[in-house]
Design a protein around this motif. Structure first.
Motif, PDB file in Angstrom:
ATOM      1  N   TYR A 104       0.800  -1.224   0.000  1.00 16.35           N
ATOM      2  CA  TYR A 104       0.000   0.000   0.000  1.00 16.35           C
ATOM      3  C   TYR A 104       0.836   1.280   0.000  1.00 16.35           C
ATOM      4  O   TYR A 104       0.282   2.366  -0.171  1.00 16.35           O
ATOM      5  CB  TYR A 104      -0.978  -0.007   1.176  1.00 16.35           C
ATOM      6  CG  TYR A 104      -2.256  -0.734   0.865  1.00 16.35           C
ATOM      7  CD1 TYR A 104      -3.313  -0.067   0.244  1.00 16.35           C
ATOM      8  CD2 TYR A 104      -2.412  -2.083   1.132  1.00 16.35           C
ATOM      9  CE1 TYR A 104      -4.482  -0.726  -0.069  1.00 16.35           C
ATOM     10  CE2 TYR A 104      -3.584  -2.758   0.818  1.00 16.35           C
ATOM     11  CZ  TYR A 104      -4.620  -2.072   0.217  1.00 16.35           C
ATOM     12  OH  TYR A 104      -5.785  -2.737  -0.109  1.00 16.35           O
ATOM     13  N   SER A 105       2.126   1.166   0.186  1.00 13.56           N
ATOM     14  CA  SER A 105       2.977   2.359   0.178  1.00 13.56           C
ATOM     15  C   SER A 105       3.705   2.551  -1.148  1.00 13.56           C
ATOM     16  O   SER A 105       4.572   3.419  -1.268  1.00 13.56           O
ATOM     17  CB  SER A 105       4.003   2.273   1.311  1.00 13.56           C
ATOM     18  OG  SER A 105       4.850   1.140   1.128  1.00 13.56           O
ATOM     19  N   GLN A 107       4.639   3.557  -5.010  1.00 12.92           N
ATOM     20  CA  GLN A 107       4.420   4.596  -6.000  1.00 12.92           C
ATOM     21  C   GLN A 107       4.789   4.017  -7.364  1.00 12.92           C
ATOM     22  O   GLN A 107       5.815   3.353  -7.506  1.00 12.92           O
ATOM     23  CB  GLN A 107       5.250   5.843  -5.705  1.00 12.92           C
ATOM     24  CG  GLN A 107       4.827   6.570  -4.445  1.00 12.92           C
ATOM     25  CD  GLN A 107       5.597   7.869  -4.253  1.00 12.92           C
ATOM     26  OE1 GLN A 107       6.687   8.057  -4.780  1.00 12.92           O
ATOM     27  NE2 GLN A 107       5.018   8.773  -3.485  1.00 12.92           N
ATOM     28  N   GLY A 155      -7.957  13.685 -10.942  1.00 12.81           N
ATOM     29  CA  GLY A 155      -7.841  12.339 -10.410  1.00 12.81           C
ATOM     30  C   GLY A 155      -7.734  11.332 -11.528  1.00 12.81           C
ATOM     31  O   GLY A 155      -7.546  11.670 -12.699  1.00 12.81           O
ATOM     32  N   SER A 156      -7.866  10.057 -11.171  1.00 13.01           N
ATOM     33  CA  SER A 156      -7.725   8.964 -12.126  1.00 13.01           C
ATOM     34  C   SER A 156      -9.046   8.237 -12.291  1.00 13.01           C
ATOM     35  O   SER A 156      -9.768   8.002 -11.308  1.00 13.01           O
ATOM     36  CB  SER A 156      -6.665   7.962 -11.642  1.00 13.01           C
ATOM     37  OG  SER A 156      -5.393   8.566 -11.531  1.00 13.01           O
ATOM     38  N   ARG A 265      -5.493   1.732  -6.459  1.00  4.44           N
ATOM     39  CA  ARG A 265      -6.086   2.991  -5.982  1.00  4.44           C
ATOM     40  C   ARG A 265      -5.099   3.747  -5.095  1.00  4.44           C
ATOM     41  O   ARG A 265      -4.878   4.958  -5.273  1.00  4.44           O
ATOM     42  CB  ARG A 265      -7.362   2.697  -5.200  1.00  4.44           C
ATOM     43  CG  ARG A 265      -7.945   3.914  -4.490  1.00  4.44           C
ATOM     44  CD  ARG A 265      -8.865   3.515  -3.341  1.00  4.44           C
ATOM     45  NE  ARG A 265      -8.217   2.705  -2.322  1.00  4.44           N
ATOM     46  CZ  ARG A 265      -7.413   3.161  -1.379  1.00  4.44           C
ATOM     47  NH1 ARG A 265      -7.119   4.452  -1.297  1.00  4.44           N
ATOM     48  NH2 ARG A 265      -6.874   2.331  -0.495  1.00  4.44           N
ATOM     49  N   ALA A 266      -4.500   3.023  -4.157  1.00  7.37           N
ATOM     50  CA  ALA A 266      -3.564   3.669  -3.236  1.00  7.37           C
ATOM     51  C   ALA A 266      -2.334   4.191  -3.982  1.00  7.37           C
ATOM     52  O   ALA A 266      -1.848   5.292  -3.704  1.00  7.37           O
ATOM     53  CB  ALA A 266      -3.155   2.680  -2.150  1.00  7.37           C
ATOM     54  N   ALA A 267      -1.834   3.401  -4.939  1.00  2.02           N
ATOM     55  CA  ALA A 267      -0.647   3.812  -5.689  1.00  2.02           C
ATOM     56  C   ALA A 267      -0.917   5.042  -6.550  1.00  2.02           C
ATOM     57  O   ALA A 267       0.003   5.810  -6.855  1.00  2.02           O
ATOM     58  CB  ALA A 267      -0.157   2.659  -6.565  1.00  2.02           C
ATOM     59  N   LEU A 268      -2.169   5.239  -6.932  1.00  2.72           N
ATOM     60  CA  LEU A 268      -2.552   6.416  -7.708  1.00  2.72           C
ATOM     61  C   LEU A 268      -2.787   7.637  -6.823  1.00  2.72           C
ATOM     62  O   LEU A 268      -3.049   8.735  -7.322  1.00  2.72           O
ATOM     63  CB  LEU A 268      -3.823   6.126  -8.517  1.00  2.72           C
ATOM     64  CG  LEU A 268      -3.681   5.086  -9.634  1.00  2.72           C
ATOM     65  CD1 LEU A 268      -5.055   4.725 -10.198  1.00  2.72           C
ATOM     66  CD2 LEU A 268      -2.761   5.590 -10.738  1.00  2.72           C
ATOM     67  N   GLY A 269      -2.715   7.435  -5.509  1.00  3.48           N
ATOM     68  CA  GLY A 269      -2.899   8.547  -4.579  1.00  3.48           C
ATOM     69  C   GLY A 269      -4.342   8.954  -4.396  1.00  3.48           C
ATOM     70  O   GLY A 269      -4.618  10.106  -4.028  1.00  3.48           O
ATOM     71  N   SER A 270      -5.272   8.025  -4.613  1.00  2.71           N
ATOM     72  CA  SER A 270      -6.702   8.338  -4.528  1.00  2.71           C
ATOM     73  C   SER A 270      -7.298   7.793  -3.239  1.00  2.71           C
ATOM     74  O   SER A 270      -7.053   6.634  -2.880  1.00  2.71           O
ATOM     75  CB  SER A 270      -7.449   7.728  -5.726  1.00  2.71           C
ATOM     76  OG  SER A 270      -6.934   8.221  -6.943  1.00  2.71           O
ATOM     77  N   GLU A 271      -8.080   8.607  -2.560  1.00  7.43           N
ATOM     78  CA  GLU A 271      -8.792   8.131  -1.376  1.00  7.43           C
ATOM     79  C   GLU A 271      -9.945   7.221  -1.767  1.00  7.43           C
ATOM     80  O   GLU A 271     -10.275   6.269  -1.049  1.00  7.43           O
ATOM     81  CB  GLU A 271      -9.322   9.327  -0.575  1.00  7.43           C
ATOM     82  CG  GLU A 271      -8.240  10.159   0.069  1.00  7.43           C
ATOM     83  CD  GLU A 271      -7.464   9.394   1.122  1.00  7.43           C
ATOM     84  OE1 GLU A 271      -8.089   8.590   1.857  1.00  7.43           O
ATOM     85  OE2 GLU A 271      -6.234   9.577   1.196  1.00  7.43           O
TER      86      GLU A 271
END
Length: 563
Positions: A104-105, A107, A155-156, A265-271
């Motif tokens: 989850y961390s 990039q 966003g993505s 989702r997490a890698a794209l920086g999206s909540e």
């Protein structure tokens, strides 16, 4: 042949094409088998399915009501024994579990895309656990691609083209033709290859030459010889898949792919995840919403699968849906007058079509390639994919005219486009085999072989064009047991989710979109009145307008909107 053997009809595939394949065939309009041994062509993409007609009700032996769903599974025949997905049985949320922190961390390191022909595409990978319930058991890489927003990115938007087996990275090539300019201006468009597909720990089975033989192999639909041929090839496919990909086969189910999508989702920086899924992509999206309802952002599910039905109901729905589409094609062909190679009234013209397929079963047609004939299986695969999009029907008339005059090349070309076969004899993706690998985990079938045989006979009689190919227990030989029970998905706490159904969809029946929309805790249903598979990007503007307002202005469409 013994009853039990005939009932198996191994590796008969459901037939939901990826939207990318239809675009490839149609020239990318801008948005606003005998029983082949392989069964029906997937068009390069699901175990999706189809229905949409008025004869989908099975008797009380069966389990399918007029909505294409089961009233009570316990009242119908028992299904295969079902195990548990490695993506389930996890305590708590992996995103907040230290055991999953490295996943989850991440990039994404974006770089050049290999083999993707679209301006501005960037590619990378994310790493996920092979077994979600045992993160120490090894990792796999998931291929990801994106096209940056043409304006200021908000966003993505993650997209899935269908399948299972459709490559989301390759699907980026279709983005300029399917997705409106406004959406592309505001969102980075992101596609990924789900686990088992193409670049993401792909399921590898037959080599290219063997795949040619497999897709061309033809026997009389539903006959003992045809079933024997199907079993022979089914065994070869299973043995090859086990030998080449046995370590990944148990873990390519849709719940596992949905877990992977949360890492993306997490890698794209999206909540929250914003998502557009076509066909099988609706099943993947609904599964994600079921696991992570609080992380559902804007969700559009176009051409929905019904998660509450069995493999046999999928097959029955597709047999019926493609029969109705065949009837519509024949009627349209006759209206074209001299351009149509069929003659007489609708019943006579349809019989000519069936006679043509039977004739090619017996005597394959020559093509421009002296080493490849148009067999009955290839002819049916080509015809099936033409039914996905009514704008292809003129092409279909022309190809049929050539074939009925002895030239099989145009239909062979369409079959090759459907299976993503290149001119040099290589296959661009592994969709031909990924579809079985995922479907056989996701969808158990009826265990009673006598019931299965009776159902196969029913489908062959009622739906003569593709029913003989779709009857039987398609995963009888598959080495991995299914890991998921048919069950409604409510995704309580998620929403509002937009579900889209097309009334004449041959691959995912309109009733399934109605059913999924009714199951979801918070959903609206948009209806496109027309023929063909899915709607966004091909409805002529009316569905696009509703979806774009939802994605761009957060304006939820009115439930029941129809155009």
């Amino acid at each position: 042949m013994a009853l039990a053997s005939r009932a198996r009809r191994p590796l008969t595939r459901l037939a939901a094409a990826a939207a990318a394949t239809v675009l490839l065939l149609s020239g990318c309009t801008d948005a606003g088998g005998g029983t082949g041994a392989n069964g029906a062509s997937d068009g390069g993409s699901s175990s999706s399915s189809a229905d949409g007609g008025d004869t989908g009700t099975q008797d009380d032996q069966g389990t399918q009501d007029d909505q294409g769903t089961q009233d009570d599974q316990s009242a119908g025949p028992a299904l295969q024994e079902v195990g548990e997905s490695a993506a389930m049985g996890i305590d708590g949320d992996p995103a907040s579990d230290p055991a999953y922190e490295t996943y989850y961390s991440q990039q994404i390191q974006w770089g050049a895309c290999e083999g993707i022909e679209v301006d501005g595409a960037e590619c990378g990978t994310i790493t996920v656990p092979l077994q979600w319930n045992d993160p120490g058991a090894g990792d796999i890489d998931i291929a990801v691609g994106r096209i940056a927003a043409t304006g200021r990115s908000e966003g993505s938007l993650v997209i899935n083209p269908g399948g299972p087996g459709g490559s989301g990275v390759n699907f980026l090539e279709s983005v300029p033709y399917l997705i409106s300019q406004g959406v592309r201006a505001q969102y980075d468009m992101v596609g990924f290859d789900p686990r088992g597909v193409n670049r993401s720990a792909p399921v590898e089975c037959l080599d290219d030459a063997e795949t040619d033989e497999y897709l061309a192999a033809t026997g009389e639909p539903g006959s003992e010889d045809g079933d024997a041929l199907a079993e022979e090839w089914g065994t070869r496919v299973v043995e090859a898949c086990e030998a080449n990909s046995g370590d990944v086969l148990p873990y390519v189910d849709t719940y596992s792919a949905a877990r992977d999508m949360d890492v993306l989702r997490a890698a794209l920086g999206s909540e929250q995840l914003d998502y557009l899924g076509y066909s099988y992509g609706t099943y993947l999206g609904a599964s994600y919403a079921d696991l992570y309802p609080e992380r559902v952002g804007h969700f559009v599910l176009d051409g929905a699968l019904d998660p509450s039905i069995s493999m046999n109901e999928f097959s029955a729905g597709q047999a019926e849906g493609f029969e109705h589409a065949t009837d519509a094609f024949v009627a349209d062909c006759l209206n074209a007058g001299e351009e149509c190679p069929l003659r007489g009234n609708a019943a006579e013209a349809k019989q000519q079509l069936l006679n043509f397929f039977a004739g090619v079963d017996e005597s394959p047609l020559t093509t421009t390639d002296p080493d490849r004939l148009l067999t009955g299986a290839l002819a049916r695969s080509a015809f099936l994919v033409l039914l996905y999009e009514d704008s292809l029907w003129q092409m279909g008339r022309e190809a049929l005219s050539s074939a009925m005059s002895g030239d099989g090349a145009p239909l062979l070309n369409i079959a090759d486009l459907s299976s993503e076969r290149s001119a040099d004899g290589t296959y661009r993706t592994n969709a031909t085999f990924a579809i079985s690998a995922v479907n056989c985990l996701d969808h158990p079938g009826v265990a009673d072989e006598q019931w299965v045989e009776q159902e196969a006979e029913r489908l062959a009689e009622l739906y003569p064009t593709f029913g003989p190919m779709l009857g039987g227990q398609g995963c009888a030989l598959w080495p991995e047991e299914p890991v998921r029970e048919p069950a409604p998905i409510s995704a309580e706490g998620a929403g509002p989710i937009v579900v889209i159904g097309t009334t004449g969809d041959p691959a995912t029946p309109y009733q399934w979109s109605e059913s999924l929309a009714s199951q979801l805790d918070d959903a609206v249903l948009l209806t496109h009145q027309g023929n063909g598979h899915t709607a966004y990007g091909r409805s002529g503007g009316c569905i696009e307008e509703q979806v774009d307002a939802y994605l761009l202005q957060d304006t939820v469409p009115e439930d029941g909107f129809t155009c």
